[in-house]
Write an enzyme that holds these catalytic residues in place. Structure first.
Site, PDB file in Angstrom:
ATOM      1  N   HIS A   7       0.826  -1.195   0.000  1.00  0.00           N
ATOM      2  CA  HIS A   7       0.000   0.000   0.000  1.00  0.00           C
ATOM      3  C   HIS A   7       0.866   1.253   0.000  1.00  0.00           C
ATOM      4  CE1 HIS A   7       0.673  -0.410   4.413  1.00  0.00           C
ATOM      5  NE2 HIS A   7       0.674   0.916   4.391  1.00  0.00           N
ATOM      6  N   GLU A  54      -3.755   3.862   1.747  1.00  0.00           N
ATOM      7  CA  GLU A  54      -4.066   4.085   3.154  1.00  0.00           C
ATOM      8  C   GLU A  54      -4.246   5.572   3.401  1.00  0.00           C
ATOM      9  OE1 GLU A  54      -1.441   4.267   7.163  1.00  0.00           O
ATOM     10  OE2 GLU A  54      -1.203   2.444   5.977  1.00  0.00           O
ATOM     11  N   HIS A  73       3.849  11.390  -6.369  1.00  0.00           N
ATOM     12  CA  HIS A  73       2.450  11.268  -6.766  1.00  0.00           C
ATOM     13  C   HIS A  73       2.061   9.806  -6.919  1.00  0.00           C
ATOM     14  CE1 HIS A  73       4.554  11.228 -10.682  1.00  0.00           C
ATOM     15  NE2 HIS A  73       3.573  10.421 -11.060  1.00  0.00           N
ATOM     16  N   GLU A 115      -1.656  11.062 -11.029  1.00  0.00           N
ATOM     17  CA  GLU A 115      -1.490  10.981 -12.481  1.00  0.00           C
ATOM     18  C   GLU A 115      -2.510  10.007 -13.061  1.00  0.00           C
ATOM     19  OE1 GLU A 115       2.067  10.070 -15.718  1.00  0.00           O
ATOM     20  OE2 GLU A 115       2.442   9.789 -13.574  1.00  0.00           O
TER      21      GLU A 115
END
Length: 121
Positions: A7, A54, A73, A115
């Site tokens: 994650h 998360e 990002h 993105e």
């Protein structure tokens, strides 16, 4: 030994606002929630991959996060870039476009850039 992605985590100032943004903009839904006295963790999934996002909400935090130059990002691929672009345009969250490269970025409520890329054919 083998590693695999699990994650990514981002801090959010308003958990409910962020949950709504990620559901509407990217179709991410909560798959796990952990409550602690000082903070809450909500893990969002896309229903297709194991990778989770998360959201970390510090209960007492009142001021926005300093994201520095915000060069980090997240990136998502989408099967219909034009439809996604229309949704994000209507939401008013597009913050940068590069039409030559066929991609654009959206900004979440806390200023994180995401993105958006066309699905590979």
């Amino acid at each position: 030994m083998q590693f695999r992605f699990c994650h990514n985590s981002v801090n959010v100032l308003d958990l409910e606002r962020s949950l709504e943004f990620y559901r509407t903009a990217l179709g991410l839904v909560p798959v796990k929630r952990k409550e602690f006295p000082e903070f809450t963790l909500v893990f969002l999934g896309d229903g297709k991959t194991e990778h989770l996002l998360e959201l970390t909400w510090l209960h007492d935090r009142k001021e926005p996060y300093d994201l520095g130059d915000n060069e980090s990002h997240l990136a998502f691929r989408v099967d219909d870039l034009e439809e996604a672009h229309g949704l994000h345009e209507a939401m008013g969250c597009i913050c940068f476009e590069n039409k030559e490269m066929g991609l654009y970025f959206i900004e979440d409520p806390d200023g994180y850039w995401i993105e958006i890329l066309r699905q590979k054919q």
